[in-house]
Design an enzyme around this catalytic site. Structure first.
Site, short mmCIF file in Angstrom:
data_model
loop_
_atom_site.label_atom_id
_atom_site.label_comp_id
_atom_site.label_asym_id
_atom_site.label_seq_id
_atom_site.Cartn_x
_atom_site.Cartn_y
_atom_site.Cartn_z
CB SER A 1 2.54 -8.20 0.80
OG SER A 1 1.45 -8.14 1.66
CB THR B 1 -0.90 0.02 1.26
OG1 THR B 1 -1.77 -1.10 1.16
CG2 THR B 1 -1.73 1.28 1.36
N1 ASP Z 1 -2.68 -5.38 0.27
C1 ASP Z 1 -1.59 -4.59 0.77
C2 ASP Z 1 -0.34 -5.46 0.78
O1 ASP Z 1 -0.14 -6.20 1.69
C3 ASP Z 1 -1.89 -4.05 2.13
C4 ASP Z 1 -0.83 -3.17 2.73
O2 ASP Z 1 0.23 -2.95 2.20
O3 ASP Z 1 -1.08 -2.66 3.83
O4 ASP Z 1 0.42 -5.41 -0.16
#
Ligand code: ASP
Length: 347
Positions: A60, A15
């Protein structure tokens, strides 16, 4: 004058570096130069900062043991050239990556600090700026020429946690991580207060890359009503090598004959079973209840107070590097990188 520390910042995605896609309105990773242009402050930190980015930054959720291996390899390749490393990573699987890196980078003597954010760096209320800036400061921090945090750690929302003791506990709060069974390594306020007694002591061994991870494992979370068909189907997955059993409370599982015979059949055909608790705090305690004692009579391994993330990484690592169940059991009875508290009675 003491030499400035050098830090390598590695961007994997998450994010922190995402922006809204104009057409779909969904968050997607953007390129690293754009991300850095939004935190010009990092250039003012008192260290020599170098940067590197995955060619294609990822959410991720798409992490894998291969990518953990590539990250560990990257750190090993640049190990002698930097005093510390910061990995920008999505928060969703950050605790898994941190745990995996703890086992992959044995003998680590330098900080490897993972961080990210809950809101993208381009958003005015982002938590990302503080996270990046302080993570770099921690990776650069030294006393008498030695790094203050010579281990893999997660920095998020003013707190530094041991990587192999942490899990993501909140999907909405900036304070998204938690280390229930191990103290925080530092707290950042006006000053960064390091908890020196909790931080790992420097390792006298050279860095040893352990990249053989066995991916054929599964996490089986018990629930009231779980059926024999489901348990049997999981234990019979072709090629399966190990199972993390997430049991109730202090390690309790059904003591009904069908369940115990599924477990003994699985053990008889060579599967490695590890018992950890579904509770976020506390540990598996041997023989407290009748329901644990049945499991204890078998060769199911006690995972003590490990997080799911650390147990998964440890099982992948031990299955990849040990040749017998005895050696794997011994590995689980040892704290390899500070991931587990072994009760004195077991030592
Ligand atoms: N979906 C994102 C990830 O884990 C969530 C984040 O970065 O907070 O890549």
């Amino acid at each position: 004058m003491a030499q400035r520390s050098s830090v390598l910042l590695i961007y994997t995605g998450g994010t922190i570096g995402m922006a809204k896609d104009e057409q779909s309105g969904l968050l997607k990773p953007v390129n690293f130069d754009h991300l850095l242009s939004l935190v010009p402050e990092v250039r003012q930190i008192d260290c020599e900062l170098s940067t590197m980015s995955f060619d294609t930054p990822i959410d991720s959720s798409n992490m894998s043991p291969e990518i953990w291996g590539a990250l560990a390899q990257l750190i090993a390749t640049h190990y002698d050239n930097y005093d510390g490393f910061v990995i920008l990573h999505g928060s969703d699987t950050m605790a898994f990556t941190a745990s995996a890196l703890c086992f992959m980078l044995q003998g680590l003597n330098k900080p490897v600090i993972l961080t990210g954010s809950q809101l993208p760096i381009g958003i005015i209320r982002t938590d990302g700026k503080e996270n990046i800036i302080t993570a770099i400061e921690i990776a650069a921090a030294k006393k008498n020429g030695l790094p203050l945090v010579p281990e893999v750690a997660i920095y998020f929302e003013y707190r530094l946690y041991r990587g192999s003791r942490t899990y993501k506990s909140n999907a909405a709060h900036f304070d998204a991580f938690h280390s229930p069974n191990y103290p925080e390594l530092a707290e950042a306020g006006v000053h960064i207060n390091y908890n020196h007694t909790a931080i790992r002591k420097p390792d006298s061994r050279p860095l040893n890359l352990c990249l053989k991870f066995e991916p054929n494992i599964v996490i089986l979370k018990l629930f009231p009503g779980i059926t024999q068909e489901v348990v049997t189907a999981i234990f019979n997955i072709e090629g399966l090598k190990g199972v993390i059993l997430e049991t109730y409370g202090s390690g309790n599982a059904p003591n009904q004959p069908w369940f115990l015979s599924c477990v003994s059949n699985a053990l008889a055909k060579g599967l490695v079973l590890v018992n950890i608790t579904q509770c976020t705090s506390g540990a598996v305690e041997s023989g407290r209840y009748e329901t644990t004692s049945e499991l204890n009579k078998t060769a199911v391994i006690n995972g003590h107070d490990m997080t799911t993330e650390a147990s998964l990484a440890k099982l992948m690592y031990l299955l990849g590097s040990c040749h017998s169940r005895e050696a794997i059991k011994k590995g689980f009875e040892t704290s390899i990188c500070g991931e587990v508290t072994i009760p004195a009675s077991n030592e």
